[in-house]
Enzyme design. Structure first.
Site, PDB file in Angstrom:
ATOM      1  N   HIS A 119     -11.859  34.883 -17.114  1.00  8.70           N
ATOM      2  CA  HIS A 119     -11.935  33.485 -16.682  1.00  8.70           C
ATOM      3  C   HIS A 119     -13.292  33.297 -15.985  1.00  8.70           C
ATOM      4  O   HIS A 119     -13.795  34.233 -15.355  1.00  8.70           O
ATOM      5  CB  HIS A 119     -10.786  33.276 -15.687  1.00  8.70           C
ATOM      6  CG  HIS A 119     -10.537  31.873 -15.260  1.00  8.70           C
ATOM      7  ND1 HIS A 119     -11.329  31.230 -14.342  1.00  8.70           N
ATOM      8  CD2 HIS A 119      -9.566  30.994 -15.606  1.00  8.70           C
ATOM      9  CE1 HIS A 119     -10.838  30.014 -14.131  1.00  8.70           C
ATOM     10  NE2 HIS A 119      -9.774  29.843 -14.895  1.00  8.70           N
ATOM     11  N   ASP A 198      -8.115  40.535 -11.482  1.00 10.34           N
ATOM     12  CA  ASP A 198      -7.741  39.127 -11.527  1.00 10.34           C
ATOM     13  C   ASP A 198      -6.290  39.073 -12.002  1.00 10.34           C
ATOM     14  O   ASP A 198      -6.011  39.160 -13.196  1.00 10.34           O
ATOM     15  CB  ASP A 198      -8.672  38.367 -12.478  1.00 10.34           C
ATOM     16  CG  ASP A 198      -8.285  36.895 -12.596  1.00 10.34           C
ATOM     17  OD1 ASP A 198      -7.198  36.529 -12.109  1.00 10.34           O
ATOM     18  OD2 ASP A 198      -9.064  36.122 -13.182  1.00 10.34           O
ATOM     19  N   GLN A 201      -2.671  35.575 -13.767  1.00 11.27           N
ATOM     20  CA  GLN A 201      -1.694  35.294 -14.815  1.00 11.27           C
ATOM     21  C   GLN A 201      -0.598  36.352 -14.910  1.00 11.27           C
ATOM     22  O   GLN A 201       0.307  36.216 -15.727  1.00 11.27           O
ATOM     23  CB  GLN A 201      -2.391  35.160 -16.178  1.00 11.27           C
ATOM     24  CG  GLN A 201      -3.281  33.943 -16.304  1.00 11.27           C
ATOM     25  CD  GLN A 201      -2.521  32.630 -16.239  1.00 11.27           C
ATOM     26  OE1 GLN A 201      -1.295  32.575 -16.384  1.00 11.27           O
ATOM     27  NE2 GLN A 201      -3.252  31.562 -16.002  1.00 11.27           N
ATOM     28  N   LYS A 224      -0.240  28.792  -9.446  1.00  7.71           N
ATOM     29  CA  LYS A 224       0.283  29.301 -10.722  1.00  7.71           C
ATOM     30  C   LYS A 224       1.672  29.930 -10.532  1.00  7.71           C
ATOM     31  O   LYS A 224       2.324  30.289 -11.500  1.00  7.71           O
ATOM     32  CB  LYS A 224      -0.685  30.342 -11.300  1.00  7.71           C
ATOM     33  CG  LYS A 224      -2.115  29.828 -11.442  1.00  7.71           C
ATOM     34  CD  LYS A 224      -2.587  29.711 -12.860  1.00  7.71           C
ATOM     35  CE  LYS A 224      -3.909  28.994 -12.958  1.00  7.71           C
ATOM     36  NZ  LYS A 224      -5.042  29.854 -13.259  1.00  7.71           N
ATOM     37  N   CYS A 362     -11.742  27.701 -19.499  1.00  6.25           N
ATOM     38  CA  CYS A 362     -12.589  28.429 -18.543  1.00  6.25           C
ATOM     39  C   CYS A 362     -12.922  29.826 -19.056  1.00  6.25           C
ATOM     40  O   CYS A 362     -13.066  30.753 -18.254  1.00  6.25           O
ATOM     41  CB  CYS A 362     -11.954  28.529 -17.159  1.00  6.25           C
ATOM     42  SG  CYS A 362     -11.637  26.949 -16.412  1.00  6.25           S
TER      43      CYS A 362
HETATM   44  C1  PLP Z   1      -6.210  30.077 -12.883  1.00 10.23           C
HETATM   45  C2  PLP Z   1      -6.984  31.305 -13.053  1.00 10.23           C
HETATM   46  C3  PLP Z   1      -8.047  31.594 -12.194  1.00 10.23           C
HETATM   47  C4  PLP Z   1      -8.472  30.674 -11.095  1.00 10.23           C
HETATM   48  O1  PLP Z   1      -7.473  30.535 -10.132  1.00 10.23           O
HETATM   49  P1  PLP Z   1      -7.572  29.386  -9.010  1.00 10.23           P
HETATM   50  O2  PLP Z   1      -6.527  29.767  -8.022  1.00 10.23           O
HETATM   51  O3  PLP Z   1      -7.254  28.097  -9.721  1.00 10.23           O
HETATM   52  O4  PLP Z   1      -8.937  29.427  -8.462  1.00 10.23           O
HETATM   53  C5  PLP Z   1      -8.729  32.775 -12.388  1.00 10.23           C
HETATM   54  N1  PLP Z   1      -8.379  33.626 -13.359  1.00 10.23           N
HETATM   55  C6  PLP Z   1      -7.364  33.377 -14.205  1.00 10.23           C
HETATM   56  C7  PLP Z   1      -7.016  34.380 -15.258  1.00 10.23           C
HETATM   57  C8  PLP Z   1      -6.640  32.211 -14.081  1.00 10.23           C
HETATM   58  O5  PLP Z   1      -5.641  31.959 -14.926  1.00 10.23           O
END
Ligand code: PLP
Length: 405
Positions: A119, A198, A201, A224, A362
């Site tokens: 992302h 990260d 998800q 999320k 993104c």
């Molecule tokens: C949504 C998302 C982000 C960003 O998260 P925010 O809390 O909206 O800043 C980063 N990486 C992944 C894989 C995402 O799905």
């Protein structure tokens, strides 16, 4: 398959273009259950006060609720309470690591390794850091057929460089690929890299334990996982957080201040400058309670069934291309409708009350690797049902007529 949980989400009583809402963009943001919405309003109705300050009943109660949410979040992530920093969103968490840990440790000539499926939030902070330090950013390639990381490329890139940081996603927000975090973290560490995960998800769809995974840092995005926008969490190994300089500075994050200098508060408060999103943090705790009550295993199994069903139904439509055309996915199904622009597909679907996400998600480097500018994406959560997939398929068949495919 009918959702037992849909009734908890007030938004589904709303009509979109005269039709019932079919929400297929939970990877963009999840809907909120009434338990979370009422937690936020209850705070403002009963407990509103600033925290960590006043010796008064309200402030003490607010502080207790806020810190209690940290305990819940830490348990949810598999971390110690003093290893969880509240941030605005996952993006801020990654910036914190890049600007604090990264600036202190990344040197000229170092490599920051990412993957093609990252992302933008896990790309740009590293590009900026690399530019500042004269470091290189490299990307592990994605195999287009399987949506998985190319393991040979990964091993080659990890071992041949002056590795500083390996930052990668647990689950791709486009392909739904699940990376083998334990294995990747072990490989990266044996090559001297610090591992940043990260996990935006993965937390919405599976049990994640950052300590078991063996990563150094990990981020959670509140919005999320059924919590409000404006709250997220960063996990950092205690030793690392201890030696890191502050990211943002000001009130709350200090221990003592003179005209010339200051000393820092203890971890994790050292990283929480200014008045935080108190109500949102408490509501994050309510969202975690909500998920725990359902059980992460149940959430995982239910969502996997939805994704499997979606893939198998879309595979029956010859004018649909799925990226990649496999069931082994978590949370999201990316696809295109012949050569129709995804935005045109989305507006036909919107007329039917169906919300999907279209564009680059993104993830422009991933789009380039796939050889497309954009895709459609249907993503799922516990309020979705098999009938939502059926509605999607009907609407896509309508697209077929509208665009004469
Ligand atoms: C949504 C998302 C982000 C960003 O998260 P925010 O809390 O909206 O800043 C980063 N990486 C992944 C894989 C995402 O799905």
């Amino acid at each position: 398959m009918v959702s037992k949980w849909k009734k908890d989400f007030p938004i589904f009583s709303k009509k979109i273009n005269g039709r019932k809402l079919i929400y297929l963009d939970s990877a963009g943001t999840s809907q909120k259950p009434k338990q979370v919405i009422s937690s936020e309003s209850e705070f403002y109705e009963k407990y509103n006060s600033n925290i960590h300050r006043g010796v008064n009943t309200l402030s003490e109660h607010a502080t207790q609720l806020y810190e209690n949410s940290r305990v819940k979040t830490a348990e949810f992530m598999g971390a110690g309470s003093d290893e969880v920093v509240f941030v605005r969103n996952a993006t801020e968490g990654i910036n914190l690591v890049a600007q604090s840990y990264g600036r202190q440790h990344v040197k000229k000539g170092d490599t920051i390794l990412l993957t093609e499926m990252e992302h933008h939030s896990n790309i740009i902070p590293w590009q900026l850091l690399a530019t500042e330090k004269g470091a290189k950013v490299e990307y592990v390639e994605v195999d287009k057929e399987t949506g998985k990381l190319d393991e040979l490329d990964l091993e080659r890139k990890l071992s041949s460089q002056q590795m500083a940081i390996f930052a990668f996603t647990h689950v791709s927000n486009v392909l739904g690929t699940v990376n083998n975090v334990k294995k990747l973290a072990r490989l990266a560490k044996s090559n001297g890299a610090t591992v940043v995960l990260d996990s935006c998800q993965s937390f919405p769809h599976m049990e994640v334990n950052v300590k078991n995974l063996g990563v150094d840092f990990a981020v959670l995005s509140g919005h999320k996982i059924f919590a409000p926008t404006g709250i997220g969490a960063l996990y950092g190994r205690k030793e690392l957080l201890e030696e890191m300089s502050p990211f943002l500075s000001g009130g709350n994050m200090i221990s003592t201040v003179s005209k010339e200098s200051a000393t820092w508060n203890e971890v994790p408060w050292k990283f929480e400058a200014g008045t935080p999103n108190i109500a949102g943090t408490i509501a994050l705790g309510a969202a975690i309670d909500y998920m725990n009550r359902i059980g992460m295993k149940n959430i995982e199994n239910y969502n996997n069934k939805l994704v499997d069903y979606c893939v198998s139904e879309l595979q029956k439509l010859p004018f649909i291309k799925i990226y990649p055309p496999l069931k082994e996915k978590v949370g999201a199904v990316a696809f295109n409708v012949a050569n129709i622009h995804p935005h045109d597909v989305a507006s036909v679907l919107d007329n039917e009350g169906i919300a999907i996400r279209t564009g680059h998600h993104c993830c422009q480097p991933l789009m380039n690797a796939l050889g497309v500018n954009a895709t459609c994406r249907a993503s799922f959560q516990i309020y979705n049902e098999f009938s939502d997939v059926d509605s999607l398929v009907n609407a896509l068949n309508k697209c077929k007529k509208v665009f004469k495919l």
